[in-house]
Design a protein around this motif. Structure first.
Motif, PDB file in Angstrom:
ATOM      1  N   TRP A 220      -8.133 -73.692  -9.738  1.00 57.70           N
ATOM      2  CA  TRP A 220      -7.982 -72.231  -9.854  1.00 57.70           C
ATOM      3  C   TRP A 220      -7.343 -71.830 -11.171  1.00 57.70           C
ATOM      4  O   TRP A 220      -7.439 -70.690 -11.595  1.00 57.70           O
ATOM      5  CB  TRP A 220      -7.130 -71.709  -8.697  1.00 57.70           C
ATOM      6  CG  TRP A 220      -7.852 -71.687  -7.379  1.00 57.70           C
ATOM      7  CD1 TRP A 220      -8.455 -72.746  -6.741  1.00 57.70           C
ATOM      8  CD2 TRP A 220      -8.060 -70.548  -6.548  1.00 57.70           C
ATOM      9  NE1 TRP A 220      -9.008 -72.335  -5.564  1.00 57.70           N
ATOM     10  CE2 TRP A 220      -8.788 -70.985  -5.409  1.00 57.70           C
ATOM     11  CE3 TRP A 220      -7.702 -69.217  -6.639  1.00 57.70           C
ATOM     12  CZ2 TRP A 220      -9.161 -70.135  -4.385  1.00 57.70           C
ATOM     13  CZ3 TRP A 220      -8.067 -68.354  -5.612  1.00 57.70           C
ATOM     14  CH2 TRP A 220      -8.793 -68.816  -4.505  1.00 57.70           C
ATOM     15  N   SER A 221      -6.639 -72.758 -11.796  1.00 55.64           N
ATOM     16  CA  SER A 221      -5.990 -72.504 -13.085  1.00 55.64           C
ATOM     17  C   SER A 221      -5.875 -73.827 -13.831  1.00 55.64           C
ATOM     18  O   SER A 221      -5.544 -74.853 -13.228  1.00 55.64           O
ATOM     19  CB  SER A 221      -4.598 -71.899 -12.884  1.00 55.64           C
ATOM     20  OG  SER A 221      -3.858 -71.880 -14.100  1.00 55.64           O
ATOM     21  N   PRO A 289     -10.117 -70.646 -15.023  1.00 55.02           N
ATOM     22  CA  PRO A 289      -9.313 -69.779 -15.901  1.00 55.02           C
ATOM     23  C   PRO A 289      -8.147 -70.542 -16.515  1.00 55.02           C
ATOM     24  O   PRO A 289      -7.644 -71.501 -15.933  1.00 55.02           O
ATOM     25  CB  PRO A 289      -8.825 -68.668 -14.965  1.00 55.02           C
ATOM     26  CG  PRO A 289      -8.937 -69.241 -13.604  1.00 55.02           C
ATOM     27  CD  PRO A 289     -10.102 -70.180 -13.619  1.00 55.02           C
ATOM     28  N   ARG A 294      -7.506 -67.959 -10.180  1.00 54.13           N
ATOM     29  CA  ARG A 294      -8.587 -67.256  -9.491  1.00 54.13           C
ATOM     30  C   ARG A 294      -9.627 -68.298  -9.110  1.00 54.13           C
ATOM     31  O   ARG A 294      -9.637 -69.405  -9.667  1.00 54.13           O
ATOM     32  CB  ARG A 294      -9.204 -66.169 -10.366  1.00 54.13           C
ATOM     33  CG  ARG A 294      -9.871 -66.680 -11.609  1.00 54.13           C
ATOM     34  CD  ARG A 294     -10.867 -65.671 -12.186  1.00 54.13           C
ATOM     35  NE  ARG A 294     -11.372 -66.108 -13.474  1.00 54.13           N
ATOM     36  CZ  ARG A 294     -12.310 -67.054 -13.629  1.00 54.13           C
ATOM     37  NH1 ARG A 294     -12.810 -67.678 -12.569  1.00 54.13           N
ATOM     38  NH2 ARG A 294     -12.732 -67.390 -14.836  1.00 54.13           N
ATOM     39  N   PRO A 295     -10.525 -67.985  -8.192  1.00 55.26           N
ATOM     40  CA  PRO A 295     -11.563 -68.968  -7.837  1.00 55.26           C
ATOM     41  C   PRO A 295     -12.386 -69.351  -9.067  1.00 55.26           C
ATOM     42  O   PRO A 295     -12.712 -68.494  -9.891  1.00 55.26           O
ATOM     43  CB  PRO A 295     -12.427 -68.203  -6.809  1.00 55.26           C
ATOM     44  CG  PRO A 295     -11.510 -67.181  -6.240  1.00 55.26           C
ATOM     45  CD  PRO A 295     -10.610 -66.782  -7.371  1.00 55.26           C
ATOM     46  N   ARG A 297     -15.468 -70.420 -11.571  1.00 51.82           N
ATOM     47  CA  ARG A 297     -16.883 -70.092 -11.672  1.00 51.82           C
ATOM     48  C   ARG A 297     -17.719 -71.304 -11.271  1.00 51.82           C
ATOM     49  O   ARG A 297     -17.308 -72.444 -11.432  1.00 51.82           O
ATOM     50  CB  ARG A 297     -17.245 -69.704 -13.116  1.00 51.82           C
ATOM     51  CG  ARG A 297     -16.548 -68.444 -13.616  1.00 51.82           C
ATOM     52  CD  ARG A 297     -17.109 -68.049 -14.982  1.00 51.82           C
ATOM     53  NE  ARG A 297     -16.412 -66.874 -15.514  1.00 51.82           N
ATOM     54  CZ  ARG A 297     -15.393 -66.944 -16.344  1.00 51.82           C
ATOM     55  NH1 ARG A 297     -14.915 -68.122 -16.701  1.00 51.82           N
ATOM     56  NH2 ARG A 297     -14.809 -65.851 -16.791  1.00 51.82           N
TER      57      ARG A 297
END
Length: 298
Positions: A220-221, A289, A294-295, A297
């Motif tokens: 997620w990060s 990201p 965030r989820p 891509r």
């Protein structure tokens, strides 16, 4: 080297670091107790902070290993907060002071413990320090070591601690919902860092060269530990805001400075190294990201 010998060497290395910090904070405390007062409590703390940093720097030079400074980032804040609180007037808000110092202590124990767990001994120095000194003359390398590796982080941490100074030395407003937000955000940040560290440690035990961790929080990060660290400093700023809302216009300066430090230095260096050492890291950059989770891509 056998496992037993490595453990002995690591214990001896940690003993040298502990000695450095006993001397550093001992001299800083002596200055606070018997040295000339500046007449300003925050400035007294800053002078003591710089004295301790210079002692640690001297040990770094003596042992030719700037990783002596690594735990300073997490060891100094609770001591500085306790000093300020101990010198405050009796009308300071005691409940808020306990909350602030409690959050800082939890953060400091986790971060220092992670450093102890991952540091292998005096033969190891953080790779970023070598990168900063690379291709420089001896005088230039000395200045980079003194300022870039030691004093700049010290001043950054001190700036991040300014809201704590406000919270533990001023009566301020009564404890309210902003203090609750600060506690939740601060402990949440520590929890995020802890979870990210555990996932990384588990991954490191079995990874093969070039492999990238892109699952769990790291899916997620790309830097969830840094996101947690930045969030922690914003939590301290919220404590300052809860104490003195009228100072909102400058009270987040330290947290913003921390954000800039990570975005301008720590993260770019990590990204560059990962691209050089991990062939699939560009794919991770394309999907995951950099900082705010965030989820990923597809």
């Amino acid at each position: 080297m056998s496992t037993h010998a490595a453990a002995r060497g690591r214990a001896a290395s940690l003993a040298h670091v502990v000695l450095a910090y006993v001397v550093a904070f001992g001299l800083a405390a002596a200055w606070l107790a018997w040295g000339p007062s500046t007449g300003r409590l925050w400035l007294d703390g800053l002078v003591a902070d710089v004295i301790a940093t210079l002692v640690v720097f001297a040990f770094s030079q003596l042992y030719r290993n700037s990783s002596f400074y690594d735990p300073y980032w997490s060891v100094l804040p609770p001591l500085l907060a306790l000093y300020w609180w101990s010198q405050a007037t009796p009308d300071v808000n005691q409940v808020r002071s306990w909350l602030v110092i409690g959050v800082i202590t939890v953060w400091a124990v986790r971060l220092t413990g992670n450093w102890v767990y991952t540091w292998s001994g005096l033969h190891h120095e953080d790779w970023r320090y070598g990168m900063l000194r690379e291709n420089r003359s001896k005088p230039q390398a000395f200045l980079v070591d003194l300022f870039g590796i030691h004093l700049v982080p010290t001043f950054s941490v001190f700036l991040g601690m300014v809201p704590v100074y406000i919270a533990v030395t001023r009566p301020g407003r009564p404890v309210g919902w902003l203090d609750v937000v600060a506690v939740v955000v601060g402990l949440g940040a520590v929890g995020l860092e802890l979870a990210a560290d555990i996932q990384m440690h588990r991954f490191a035990r079995t990874r093969v060269p070039g492999q990238v961790l892109d699952t769990g929080l790291w899916g997620w990060s790309r830097h969830p530990n840094y996101f947690g660290e930045i969030t922690f400093w914003f939590a301290l700023a919220i404590f300052g805001l809860a104490t003195s809302p009228s100072d909102w216009w400058w009270i987040f300066g330290g947290a913003v400075a921390m954000l800039v430090l990570f975005l301008a230095a720590s993260i770019p260096m990590m990204e560059k190294r990962s691209l050089e050492r991990r062939p699939t890291y560009q794919d991770v950059i394309d999907r995951v990201p950099m900082l705010v989770p965030r989820p990923p891509r597809r």
